[in-house]
Structures are given as C-alpha cells and as structure tokens.
Motif scaffolding. Sequence first.
Motif, PDB file in Angstrom:
ATOM      1  N   GLY A 103       0.812  -1.214   0.000  1.00  0.00           N
ATOM      2  CA  GLY A 103       0.000   0.000   0.000  1.00  0.00           C
ATOM      3  C   GLY A 103       0.840   1.255   0.000  1.00  0.00           C
ATOM      4  N   CYS A 104       2.023   1.181  -0.586  1.00  0.00           N
ATOM      5  CA  CYS A 104       2.922   2.342  -0.612  1.00  0.00           C
ATOM      6  C   CYS A 104       2.292   3.480  -1.421  1.00  0.00           C
ATOM      7  CB  CYS A 104       4.273   1.963  -1.211  1.00  0.00           C
ATOM      8  SG  CYS A 104       5.118   0.605  -0.342  1.00  0.00           S
ATOM      9  N   GLN A 105       2.352   4.691  -0.882  1.00  0.00           N
ATOM     10  CA  GLN A 105       1.769   5.843  -1.546  1.00  0.00           C
ATOM     11  C   GLN A 105       2.733   6.497  -2.524  1.00  0.00           C
ATOM     12  OE1 GLN A 105      -1.455   6.619  -1.190  1.00  0.00           O
ATOM     13  NE2 GLN A 105      -1.596   4.827   0.165  1.00  0.00           N
ATOM     14  N   SER A 106       4.018   6.233  -2.354  1.00  0.00           N
ATOM     15  CA  SER A 106       5.031   6.772  -3.252  1.00  0.00           C
ATOM     16  C   SER A 106       5.895   5.623  -3.745  1.00  0.00           C
ATOM     17  CB  SER A 106       5.876   7.834  -2.539  1.00  0.00           C
ATOM     18  OG  SER A 106       6.497   7.278  -1.389  1.00  0.00           O
ATOM     19  N   CYS A 143       8.355   2.725  -3.987  1.00  0.00           N
ATOM     20  CA  CYS A 143       8.660   1.789  -2.914  1.00  0.00           C
ATOM     21  C   CYS A 143      10.114   1.894  -2.467  1.00  0.00           C
ATOM     22  CB  CYS A 143       8.367   0.361  -3.365  1.00  0.00           C
ATOM     23  SG  CYS A 143       6.632   0.078  -3.751  1.00  0.00           S
ATOM     24  N   CYS A 175       9.153  -1.435   1.844  1.00  0.00           N
ATOM     25  CA  CYS A 175       8.026  -1.951   1.056  1.00  0.00           C
ATOM     26  C   CYS A 175       7.852  -3.440   1.326  1.00  0.00           C
ATOM     27  CB  CYS A 175       8.283  -1.710  -0.425  1.00  0.00           C
ATOM     28  SG  CYS A 175       7.079  -2.499  -1.514  1.00  0.00           S
ATOM     29  N   CYS A 209      -0.895  -3.285  -6.489  1.00  0.00           N
ATOM     30  CA  CYS A 209      -0.230  -2.516  -5.441  1.00  0.00           C
ATOM     31  C   CYS A 209      -0.656  -1.044  -5.500  1.00  0.00           C
ATOM     32  CB  CYS A 209       1.287  -2.628  -5.576  1.00  0.00           C
ATOM     33  SG  CYS A 209       1.938  -4.282  -5.230  1.00  0.00           S
ATOM     34  N   GLY A 210      -0.469  -0.358  -4.380  1.00  0.00           N
ATOM     35  CA  GLY A 210      -0.833   1.056  -4.311  1.00  0.00           C
ATOM     36  C   GLY A 210       0.245   1.992  -4.791  1.00  0.00           C
ATOM     37  N   CYS A 211       1.435   1.481  -5.076  1.00  0.00           N
ATOM     38  CA  CYS A 211       2.545   2.329  -5.506  1.00  0.00           C
ATOM     39  C   CYS A 211       2.318   2.817  -6.937  1.00  0.00           C
ATOM     40  CB  CYS A 211       3.866   1.570  -5.395  1.00  0.00           C
ATOM     41  SG  CYS A 211       3.900   0.016  -6.327  1.00  0.00           S
ATOM     42  N   CYS A 226       7.095   2.838 -10.290  1.00  0.00           N
ATOM     43  CA  CYS A 226       7.871   2.217  -9.214  1.00  0.00           C
ATOM     44  C   CYS A 226       8.899   1.268  -9.825  1.00  0.00           C
ATOM     45  CB  CYS A 226       6.948   1.471  -8.261  1.00  0.00           C
ATOM     46  SG  CYS A 226       7.814   0.460  -7.042  1.00  0.00           S
TER      47      CYS A 226
END
Length: 301
Positions: A56-59, A61, A65, A78-80, A84
């Motif tokens: 769920g990384c917002q930026s 990784c 991560c 994934c949220g990245c 990435c």
Amino acid sequence: MSTSQGHELRVRSRFIRRRGRVRRLKYTWKSAGYHFIRKRITERKDQPCRQYNPCGCQSSCGKQCPCLVNGTCCEKYCGCPKMCKNRFRGCHCAKSQCRSRQCPCFAADRECDPDVCRNCWVGCGDGSLGVPSQRGDNYECRNMKLLLKQQQRVLLGRSDVSGWGAFLKNTVSKHEYLGEYTGELISHKEADKRGKIYDRENSSFLFNLNNEFVLDAFRMGDKLKFANHSPDPNCYAKVIMVAGDHRVGIFAKERIGSGEEIFYDYRYEPDRAPVWARKPDAPGAKDPGQPSSGRAKKLAH
C-alpha cells in the motif's frame, strides 16, 4: 496513377513501415527496472515461490516496502505508482515471441497480463473489443494458456502402473500446455497433518505451491490429479504467476501421441518413494530383469 493516389500510397506505406518498427520493439531484461528483478529471481531459483501480497505504498517503494522485503515484484494491484522501480511492467514482444526466454514474462515464470503487456490482447481477434485485428497464430500471445483455459482434453482410465491414470485424447508437441493442476488451497501446517493420513493409504495429492500454501487435490481437482509418477516422465509441472496468483501448469516434456498416459516426476525423496516409482539403480527398486513399469501402455480405444 494520379498525384493524389500516389500521395496516399506513400503515406500508407510509411504508416505500415512505422507500425512494423513499433511491433519489433520489446521490453528486455536490459530495460529499466528489470535487471535487479531478474537478479532476485535467479538468487531464489532453487527456493519455493514467494506468496505475493499487495503493498500500500503511496510513493515509490523503498526498503520498507512489503514486496521488497518479501522478495516479490510490485504488481498492478499494489498502491505504488506505475513508475515504481520494483513494479513488473510486462513485455512488449512482437507477434508470438512470448514463448521464448527473450520475453520477460516467460523468463520469470509468469503468464502475460493483457492489462500490463503491450501486445498481448484478450479478444476474439476481429477488432470488435477495441484491439487490433489479429491475423492467425503469429499475432496471438501464446503465454496466456492458464488464463484463457486453453487446456487439452484428458481421459481417465486404468493405468498399467498404479490405479487410475490420465491419458491424452489428442497428440501434442513438446512444451505444449496440457492443463492445470487444481485443488484445495491449504497451509503447510494443514498439509503436514493430511500428509500423515495419505501416507498410510500410499497415495497423496499434495502439491507445494509456494512458501505459504499447498494444493490438495484429494477431494477437489480435475483429471490431471490422476497422472502417475515416473522416474522418466513425459510431462513436467511448473508453478506460474497468473494475474497475481500462483497456479500449477502441466506441460509436455516431449511429443506425446494420442492415447498415451501422462506422467510427471513427483520428486519423491529417495527413501519415501514407492518401489514401482524408484529408479532402477535405487535401493529397493524392481529387478532390472523384470519388465519396466515406469511407463504405461496406450489407452485402448
């Protein structure tokens, strides 16, 4: 030929040439982001596959991560962001080249993903779903067999080796996809408990999927669970990543004729293999003078 017709022909020819150049481009292991992914895959080649859990990384990784820590690639779930460096970005192979080691997906034991790969489409091939028209096998991705369920027809019959066996209806070529080994998804702890019971009956349908899960086809599964073991198999099993999940595909190791029985190596431990499943030079194996039962005869039609 008029001037306008000649101009149209030149424009059309230039467009075709440009389109041809684009199709020959492909993402290779030298592309950005793939070199360290390939290195990680190579280092874990002899280890069980790692279960993928979306991060769920917002930026972009970093070292914290969950995917990087677990040793897996970031996927489309994934949220990245898409840029990435740990994200698997599919392939850009031309025509039907996805069945070679030049394809990043095939080389990483993955099926192509139509949402990620550039030229791998899912459709009827006539352009009705908004994708380019496909003209024969040269324009079809051949690395989506499990996703599209393009399996061979398998028959069930009595085996000359042990119990029931699985037989092919039609002749297949080397490395052709035969079908998927399916079953109940259980933990390794539960598999150890069931394995003790199965050992008493001298039969087991357990298949290690990855570091967290095992497939148990005893109560669930299809005809391929009846494929017998052989020290000299004509098929092989392969764990493949399909849309974020690990699945098991059965492939032909050699050309298999119509009606022949399917065998693959169960990878028994030397001291736990049944007598009929041991290699001729292994302790406790059958007398070499006796006829070999490593391969059964063809299914009678």
